[in-house]
Design a protein around this motif. Structure first.
Motif, PDB file in Angstrom:
ATOM      1  N   SER A  16       0.807  -1.222   0.000  1.00 27.31           N
ATOM      2  CA  SER A  16       0.000   0.000   0.000  1.00 27.31           C
ATOM      3  C   SER A  16       0.836   1.266   0.000  1.00 27.31           C
ATOM      4  CB  SER A  16      -0.904   0.023   1.236  1.00 27.31           C
ATOM      5  OG  SER A  16      -0.125   0.039   2.405  1.00 27.31           O
ATOM      6  N   ALA A  17       2.171   1.113  -0.066  1.00 28.84           N
ATOM      7  CA  ALA A  17       3.049   2.254   0.190  1.00 28.84           C
ATOM      8  C   ALA A  17       2.869   3.393  -0.806  1.00 28.84           C
ATOM      9  CB  ALA A  17       4.506   1.803   0.204  1.00 28.84           C
ATOM     10  N   PHE A  18       2.483   3.090  -2.017  1.00 26.12           N
ATOM     11  CA  PHE A  18       2.365   4.148  -3.003  1.00 26.12           C
ATOM     12  C   PHE A  18       0.966   4.170  -3.608  1.00 26.12           C
ATOM     13  CE2 PHE A  18       6.845   3.366  -2.593  1.00 26.12           C
ATOM     14  CZ  PHE A  18       7.388   4.632  -2.617  1.00 26.12           C
ATOM     15  N   ALA A  19      -0.030   3.952  -2.755  1.00 25.39           N
ATOM     16  CA  ALA A  19      -1.403   3.894  -3.225  1.00 25.39           C
ATOM     17  C   ALA A  19      -1.833   5.200  -3.881  1.00 25.39           C
ATOM     18  CB  ALA A  19      -2.327   3.564  -2.055  1.00 25.39           C
ATOM     19  N   GLN A  20      -1.232   6.347  -3.460  1.00 32.01           N
ATOM     20  CA  GLN A  20      -1.609   7.623  -4.050  1.00 32.01           C
ATOM     21  C   GLN A  20      -0.892   7.896  -5.368  1.00 32.01           C
ATOM     22  OE1 GLN A  20      -0.406   9.350  -0.334  1.00 32.01           O
ATOM     23  NE2 GLN A  20      -2.389  10.285  -0.019  1.00 32.01           N
ATOM     24  N   ASN A  21       0.043   7.013  -5.730  1.00 38.87           N
ATOM     25  CA  ASN A  21       0.755   7.114  -7.006  1.00 38.87           C
ATOM     26  C   ASN A  21       1.508   8.431  -7.135  1.00 38.87           C
ATOM     27  OD1 ASN A  21       1.591   6.012  -9.448  1.00 38.87           O
ATOM     28  ND2 ASN A  21      -0.031   7.013 -10.602  1.00 38.87           N
ATOM     29  N   GLN A 123      -0.284   8.555   5.016  1.00 37.61           N
ATOM     30  CA  GLN A 123      -0.950   7.330   5.437  1.00 37.61           C
ATOM     31  C   GLN A 123      -0.083   6.475   6.347  1.00 37.61           C
ATOM     32  OE1 GLN A 123      -4.291   6.836   4.561  1.00 37.61           O
ATOM     33  NE2 GLN A 123      -3.913   8.958   3.921  1.00 37.61           N
ATOM     34  N   ASN A 124       1.213   6.523   6.147  1.00 41.90           N
ATOM     35  CA  ASN A 124       2.132   5.724   6.968  1.00 41.90           C
ATOM     36  C   ASN A 124       3.499   6.400   6.966  1.00 41.90           C
ATOM     37  OD1 ASN A 124       3.171   3.520   8.488  1.00 41.90           O
ATOM     38  ND2 ASN A 124       3.894   2.545   6.615  1.00 41.90           N
ATOM     39  N   PRO A 125       3.572   7.589   7.573  1.00 45.16           N
ATOM     40  CA  PRO A 125       4.818   8.351   7.496  1.00 45.16           C
ATOM     41  C   PRO A 125       5.943   7.676   8.261  1.00 45.16           C
ATOM     42  CG  PRO A 125       3.321   9.340   9.097  1.00 45.16           C
ATOM     43  CD  PRO A 125       2.554   8.236   8.423  1.00 45.16           C
ATOM     44  N   PRO A 126       7.188   7.765   7.789  1.00 49.28           N
ATOM     45  CA  PRO A 126       7.574   8.486   6.582  1.00 49.28           C
ATOM     46  C   PRO A 126       7.515   7.665   5.306  1.00 49.28           C
ATOM     47  CG  PRO A 126       9.522   7.693   7.689  1.00 49.28           C
ATOM     48  CD  PRO A 126       8.360   7.264   8.546  1.00 49.28           C
ATOM     49  N   GLY A 130       3.433  12.698   3.214  1.00 47.90           N
ATOM     50  CA  GLY A 130       2.439  13.750   3.167  1.00 47.90           C
ATOM     51  C   GLY A 130       2.519  14.536   4.465  1.00 47.90           C
ATOM     52  N   PHE A 131       1.402  15.133   4.868  1.00 46.65           N
ATOM     53  CA  PHE A 131       1.344  15.902   6.106  1.00 46.65           C
ATOM     54  C   PHE A 131       0.792  15.032   7.237  1.00 46.65           C
ATOM     55  CE2 PHE A 131       1.757  19.137   2.990  1.00 46.65           C
ATOM     56  CZ  PHE A 131       2.199  20.294   3.617  1.00 46.65           C
ATOM     57  N   THR A 132       1.374  15.186   8.402  1.00 47.41           N
ATOM     58  CA  THR A 132       0.872  14.540   9.615  1.00 47.41           C
ATOM     59  C   THR A 132       0.446  15.637  10.581  1.00 47.41           C
ATOM     60  OG1 THR A 132       2.382  12.665   9.329  1.00 47.41           O
ATOM     61  CG2 THR A 132       1.418  12.973  11.510  1.00 47.41           C
ATOM     62  N   TYR A 284       6.138  11.742  13.508  1.00 49.69           N
ATOM     63  CA  TYR A 284       6.437  10.499  12.800  1.00 49.69           C
ATOM     64  C   TYR A 284       7.905  10.195  13.042  1.00 49.69           C
ATOM     65  CZ  TYR A 284       8.449  13.569   9.241  1.00 49.69           C
ATOM     66  OH  TYR A 284       9.207  14.516   8.604  1.00 49.69           O
ATOM     67  N   LEU A 285       8.372   9.033  12.614  1.00 53.98           N
ATOM     68  CA  LEU A 285       9.676   8.522  13.033  1.00 53.98           C
ATOM     69  C   LEU A 285      10.845   9.441  12.695  1.00 53.98           C
ATOM     70  CD1 LEU A 285      11.262   6.230  14.346  1.00 53.98           C
ATOM     71  CD2 LEU A 285      11.379   5.133  12.097  1.00 53.98           C
ATOM     72  N   GLY A 286      10.989   9.846  11.430  1.00 52.45           N
ATOM     73  CA  GLY A 286      12.120  10.701  11.113  1.00 52.45           C
ATOM     74  C   GLY A 286      12.389  10.802   9.628  1.00 52.45           C
TER      75      GLY A 286
END
Length: 524
Positions: A16-21, A123-126, A130-132, A284-286
């Motif tokens: 799902s990592a690049f679902a937004q393409n 959706q799953n940063p990083p 996107g924005f969190t 998010y993590l970094g």
């Protein structure tokens, strides 16, 4: 930054990592190949209540010919309200995440794009960026931005390709409601208060990769000191953490200082002395944003010798050398960013924990490498195509093996010389061939077989040990057509001999131990 300890987590989210393409890289668009970006001036108002942004980006560019179309990337989620050139509105088309602008009949080298809208939510940063938007424990808004996999088009119009870095840097001007602070790249050159709002003007003259342009909003506590670099430059060192974590800020600052000193030892002076060395706490993590690394590791550090080691802080800081100073124009060579930085993580163990800690770390990290994909991807790869776990672990292991082949004196001087060579830094982006050619030229060693095997294939030499007579053994490396120096422990001690597919005979009253410290990548 898509980190080592979380590679298994990454695999779980891979589908799902690049679902937004919103991938980037690949072949450079022919329209964009005609243009070079000199400078971005990003002026944005950050709207935490609506999770939106509103403002403009002024792009200064150069071209060898008059252009009929200026093409930039900007995701369709934003609405472009107008575009100005030479003070006049010009026509544009914004669709399929592309912004095509029809220039006015002038010799203009600048275009200002006004846009805004709700920000895309990570959706799953990083990993999926996107924005969190979150809130801290005091109910203050807290926003972080991550876009290594997506590029700058998720927050600004840009020539969004890894080969394009603004040669004259960026000005970043952010307006936010009080009491919010916005941390960003470069140095803070101006702060203005206008009624209920604050405006922060950050600036850097250094080239910068699009995904490294970044900003974080929150109510922060700051700790700082003046860091004296090995170059002699005195550089501001700063950390910004949430108010709820202010008691942890000094410890984080000390960890940042130790990590900077360690990385300078092996890779040379901090690369951006006119700016700062800094981290900001993110939701998010970094990520390795140039001179303002994102930090979300919850202040987890472990003792290492006389100091403490925060792997996330250290890894992101390492990218200031590999990824920010030394950068690639084609994601096919992404391992140079991640593999060399990951090896810098291992060197913290060597410096502060000693050889035993270092070799234990190498063994632990290399144990589960599947050798499923080559470290170097095909030319013109997108980020999605080139990004996989082995650019970290196997990339670092290749550098470790290179150290074993060259020996410490030659290895460390070669790596530092590469990082310090102006032909391979800042605007002069690099390829894998640049790196391998430089190492061979600098060391005077023919290592092409080594590099071809470990960087471009998934093959691993097989170790074969055969008994010969009563006190002799033949040791061979099958699957290669070159020789590598190998440490062999016999009853007489440790010797270092060149070994290839033909094999070499050694005398020993006991079965020899080949490569006892684990320098080489072998199938045993």
């Amino acid at each position: 930054m898509k980190k080592l300890t979380f590679l298994l987590l990454l695999t779980c989210f891979w589908s799902s990592a690049f679902a937004q393409n919103w991938d980037w890289g690949g072949p450079l668009d022919p329209l964009q190949a005609k243009m070079k970006i000199r400078h971005y001036r990003l002026e944005l108002e950050l709207l935490p209540e609506s999770q939106g942004i509103q403002g403009s980006n002024t792009i200064t560019f150069s071209a060898a010919e008059k252009l009929d179309t200026l093409r930039f990337q900007l995701i369709d989620e934003y609405e472009v309200s107008k575009v100005l050139m030479d003070g006049k509105e010009v026509k544009f088309s914004h669709q399929n995440d592309l912004l095509d602008i029809i220039p006015v009949d002038c010799t203009c080298d600048q275009v200002q794009i006004f846009y805004g809208g709700k920000t895309p939510i990570a959706q799953n940063p990083p990993w999926t960026g996107g924005f969190t938007w979150e809130k801290d424990l005091l109910e203050n808004h807290w926003m972080g931005l991550s876009c290594q996999g997506e590029g700058a088009k998720v927050f600004m119009p840009a020539l969004d390709h890894p080969s394009s870095e603004p040669s004259e840097g960026v000005d970043l001007i952010f307006t936010a409601p009080k009491p919010y602070f916005v941390a960003s790249n470069g140095r803070l050159i101006d702060t203005q208060e206008t009624g209920p709002k604050m405006t922060y003007h950050w600036q850097t003259d250094y080239p910068i990769s699009n995904y490294n342009i970044n900003f974080t909003l929150g109510v922060f506590h700051e700790e700082k000191l003046d860091f004296t670099s090995s170059s002699g430059d005195v550089i501001p060192m700063q950390v910004w953490v949430l108010q709820e974590n202010r008691a942890k800020a000094k410890g984080l600052l000390e960890n940042l200082k130790v990590s900077t000193e360690t990385l300078e030892k092996y890779f040379g002076p901090f690369p951006f002395p006119k700016d700062k060395i800094a981290v900001v706490e993110t939701p998010y993590l970094g990520m390795e944003h140039q001179t303002i690394n994102a930090y979300g590791n919850n202040f987890q550090s472990i003792p290492m010798g006389k100091v403490r080691y925060d792997w996330l802080l250290h890894h992101e800081l390492g990218h200031e050398w590999f990824g920010n100073k030394v950068s690639v124009s084609d994601w096919a060579d992404m391992w140079i960013h991640e593999g060399l930085t990951a090896y810098g993580d291992w060197l913290f163990y060597w410096k502060h924990g000693g050889p035993e800690a270092y070799f234990a770390k190498v063994k632990s990290e290399s144990r589960n490498i599947p050798h499923a994909k080559p470290v170097v991807s095909p030319p013109n790869s997108t980020e999605e195509e080139a990004y996989h776990p082995e650019i970290y672990t196997k990339g670092a292991l290749v550098i470790h093996a290179l150290r074993g082949v060259l020996g410490d004196e030659l290895f460390f001087s070669a790596i530092k010389a590469f990082v310090m060579d102006e032909h391979f830094t800042y605007l002069n982006q690099v390829t894998t061939k640049d790196f391998t050619d430089f190492v061979q030229s600098y060391t005077g060693k023919d290592l092409q077989g080594f590099f071809d095997l470990y960087l471009y294939t998934t093959s691993v030499p097989t170790l074969k040990v055969s008994k010969k007579g009563k006190e002799a053994y033949v040791i061979a490396l099958q699957g290669i057509d070159f020789e590598m120096p190998v440490e062999i422990e016999t009853s007489e001690g440790v010797q270092r001999v060149p070994v290839g597919k033909k094999g070499v005979e050694v005398k020993s009253k006991t079965p020899p131990i080949v490569d006892p410290r684990g320098w080489l990548i072998l199938a045993r």
